[in-house]
Write a protein that holds these residues in place. Structure first.
Motif, PDB file in Angstrom:
ATOM      1  N   MET A   1       5.595   2.746 -12.409  1.00 16.91           N
ATOM      2  CA  MET A   1       5.273   2.315 -11.551  1.00 16.91           C
ATOM      3  C   MET A   1       4.904   3.836 -10.557  1.00 16.91           C
ATOM      4  O   MET A   1       5.702   4.367 -10.640  1.00 16.91           O
ATOM      5  CB  MET A   1       5.534   1.618 -10.573  1.00 16.91           C
ATOM      6  CG  MET A   1       6.819   1.358  -9.829  1.00 16.91           C
ATOM      7  SD  MET A   1       7.373   0.026  -9.561  1.00 16.91           S
ATOM      8  CE  MET A   1       8.822   0.727  -8.274  1.00 16.91           C
ATOM      9  N   LYS A   2       3.842   2.799 -10.001  1.00 14.53           N
ATOM     10  CA  LYS A   2       3.024   4.079  -8.890  1.00 14.53           C
ATOM     11  C   LYS A   2       3.361   3.517  -6.954  1.00 14.53           C
ATOM     12  O   LYS A   2       2.704   2.361  -7.166  1.00 14.53           O
ATOM     13  CB  LYS A   2       1.201   4.645  -8.862  1.00 14.53           C
ATOM     14  CG  LYS A   2       1.430   5.797 -10.109  1.00 14.53           C
ATOM     15  CD  LYS A   2      -0.252   6.177 -10.391  1.00 14.53           C
ATOM     16  CE  LYS A   2      -0.138   6.750 -11.486  1.00 14.53           C
ATOM     17  NZ  LYS A   2      -1.655   7.246 -11.632  1.00 14.53           N
ATOM     18  N   VAL A   3       3.885   4.509  -6.254  1.00 16.57           N
ATOM     19  CA  VAL A   3       4.167   4.345  -5.088  1.00 16.57           C
ATOM     20  C   VAL A   3       3.312   5.412  -4.356  1.00 16.57           C
ATOM     21  O   VAL A   3       3.538   6.698  -4.710  1.00 16.57           O
ATOM     22  CB  VAL A   3       5.350   3.737  -4.928  1.00 16.57           C
ATOM     23  CG1 VAL A   3       6.306   2.970  -4.787  1.00 16.57           C
ATOM     24  CG2 VAL A   3       6.062   5.356  -4.738  1.00 16.57           C
ATOM     25  N   LYS A   4       2.993   4.987  -2.864  1.00 14.63           N
ATOM     26  CA  LYS A   4       2.344   6.484  -2.070  1.00 14.63           C
ATOM     27  C   LYS A   4       3.712   6.938  -1.021  1.00 14.63           C
ATOM     28  O   LYS A   4       4.073   5.132  -1.239  1.00 14.63           O
ATOM     29  CB  LYS A   4       1.200   5.594  -1.732  1.00 14.63           C
ATOM     30  CG  LYS A   4       0.173   6.124  -1.012  1.00 14.63           C
ATOM     31  CD  LYS A   4      -1.268   5.740   0.018  1.00 14.63           C
ATOM     32  CE  LYS A   4      -2.241   5.096  -1.115  1.00 14.63           C
ATOM     33  NZ  LYS A   4      -3.130   5.324  -0.622  1.00 14.63           N
ATOM     34  N   GLU A  21       1.361  10.540  -4.327  1.00 17.12           N
ATOM     35  CA  GLU A  21       0.927   9.481  -5.256  1.00 17.12           C
ATOM     36  C   GLU A  21       2.273   9.796  -5.892  1.00 17.12           C
ATOM     37  O   GLU A  21       2.147  10.664  -6.906  1.00 17.12           O
ATOM     38  CB  GLU A  21      -0.143   8.768  -5.976  1.00 17.12           C
ATOM     39  CG  GLU A  21       0.279   7.748  -6.031  1.00 17.12           C
ATOM     40  CD  GLU A  21      -0.972   7.774  -6.549  1.00 17.12           C
ATOM     41  OE1 GLU A  21      -1.539   5.885  -5.957  1.00 17.12           O
ATOM     42  OE2 GLU A  21      -1.245   7.905  -7.574  1.00 17.12           O
ATOM     43  N   GLU A  23       5.177   8.775  -9.024  1.00 16.03           N
ATOM     44  CA  GLU A  23       5.081   8.013 -10.628  1.00 16.03           C
ATOM     45  C   GLU A  23       6.652   7.640 -10.457  1.00 16.03           C
ATOM     46  O   GLU A  23       7.425   8.833 -10.296  1.00 16.03           O
ATOM     47  CB  GLU A  23       5.162   8.573 -11.770  1.00 16.03           C
ATOM     48  CG  GLU A  23       5.118   7.753 -13.177  1.00 16.03           C
ATOM     49  CD  GLU A  23       4.365   6.684 -12.973  1.00 16.03           C
ATOM     50  OE1 GLU A  23       4.421   5.102 -13.611  1.00 16.03           O
ATOM     51  OE2 GLU A  23       2.757   6.146 -12.930  1.00 16.03           O
ATOM     52  N   ASP A  26      10.185   1.590 -12.812  1.00 17.78           N
ATOM     53  CA  ASP A  26      10.537   0.374 -12.192  1.00 17.78           C
ATOM     54  C   ASP A  26      11.359  -0.099 -11.490  1.00 17.78           C
ATOM     55  O   ASP A  26      13.035   0.472 -12.415  1.00 17.78           O
ATOM     56  CB  ASP A  26      10.516  -0.649 -13.282  1.00 17.78           C
ATOM     57  CG  ASP A  26       8.655  -0.963 -13.935  1.00 17.78           C
ATOM     58  OD1 ASP A  26       8.063  -0.056 -13.196  1.00 17.78           O
ATOM     59  OD2 ASP A  26       8.747  -0.737 -15.122  1.00 17.78           O
ATOM     60  N   ASN A  74       7.326  -1.959  -5.482  1.00 13.68           N
ATOM     61  CA  ASN A  74       6.619  -2.604  -6.203  1.00 13.68           C
ATOM     62  C   ASN A  74       5.758  -1.765  -6.643  1.00 13.68           C
ATOM     63  O   ASN A  74       4.814  -0.849  -5.983  1.00 13.68           O
ATOM     64  CB  ASN A  74       6.088  -4.089  -6.076  1.00 13.68           C
ATOM     65  CG  ASN A  74       6.953  -4.627  -5.943  1.00 13.68           C
ATOM     66  OD1 ASN A  74       8.653  -5.444  -6.696  1.00 13.68           O
ATOM     67  ND2 ASN A  74       7.071  -5.498  -4.591  1.00 13.68           N
ATOM     68  N   ASP A  75       5.442  -1.754  -7.644  1.00 14.07           N
ATOM     69  CA  ASP A  75       3.653  -0.965  -8.116  1.00 14.07           C
ATOM     70  C   ASP A  75       2.640  -1.352  -7.494  1.00 14.07           C
ATOM     71  O   ASP A  75       2.953  -2.198  -6.438  1.00 14.07           O
ATOM     72  CB  ASP A  75       3.302  -1.506  -9.263  1.00 14.07           C
ATOM     73  CG  ASP A  75       2.696  -0.179 -10.042  1.00 14.07           C
ATOM     74  OD1 ASP A  75       2.442   0.996  -9.904  1.00 14.07           O
ATOM     75  OD2 ASP A  75       0.927  -0.709  -9.972  1.00 14.07           O
ATOM     76  N   GLY A  76       2.114   0.066  -6.437  1.00 17.95           N
ATOM     77  CA  GLY A  76       1.223   0.325  -5.623  1.00 17.95           C
ATOM     78  C   GLY A  76       2.012  -0.020  -4.327  1.00 17.95           C
ATOM     79  O   GLY A  76       1.229  -0.380  -3.275  1.00 17.95           O
ATOM     80  N   ASP A  77       3.020   0.281  -3.849  1.00 15.19           N
ATOM     81  CA  ASP A  77       3.398  -0.264  -2.666  1.00 15.19           C
ATOM     82  C   ASP A  77       3.529   1.001  -1.457  1.00 15.19           C
ATOM     83  O   ASP A  77       3.331   2.225  -2.586  1.00 15.19           O
ATOM     84  CB  ASP A  77       5.424  -0.588  -2.460  1.00 15.19           C
ATOM     85  CG  ASP A  77       5.535  -1.689  -2.492  1.00 15.19           C
ATOM     86  OD1 ASP A  77       5.265  -3.025  -2.823  1.00 15.19           O
ATOM     87  OD2 ASP A  77       7.026  -1.884  -3.127  1.00 15.19           O
TER      88      ASP A  77
END
Length: 88
Positions: A1-4, A21, A23, A26, A74-77
């Motif tokens: 998943m990716k987080v910024k 960003e 990777e 999870d 979570n992904d996109g956080d």
């Protein structure tokens, strides 16, 4: 998943960027993300996190809300790291 990850104040100066960003696995927790960031940016390990588990020198928000170091991401956080506010 990716987080910024967004860096503010001293962290931005030390890392040399305001945002990146990443990777990450999870189910990662904030504490584990900070470990990844310290490995990616060793200057933080030396300048900010001198002790193995010294998290007192960082405030963390997730999507605009302060969070604990044990919160699962979570992904996109969007995670923001900034030094504690001080003053009189």
């Amino acid at each position: 998943m990716k987080v910024k990850v967004r860096y503010f104040a001293r962290f931005r100066s030390l890392v040399g960027t305001g945002e990146e960003e990443l990777e990450v696995p999870d189910g990662i927790k904030v504490r584990e993300l900070i470990d990844i960031i310290k490995e990616r940016h060793p200057i933080l390990k030396n300048e900010v996190f001198a002790e193995d588990d010294d998290l007192a020198d960082v405030n963390v928000s997730r999507n605009g809300r302060y969070v604990s170091f044990d919160e699962v991401l979570n992904d996109g956080d969007t995670i923001a790291l900034f030094p504690p506010v001080s003053g009189g």
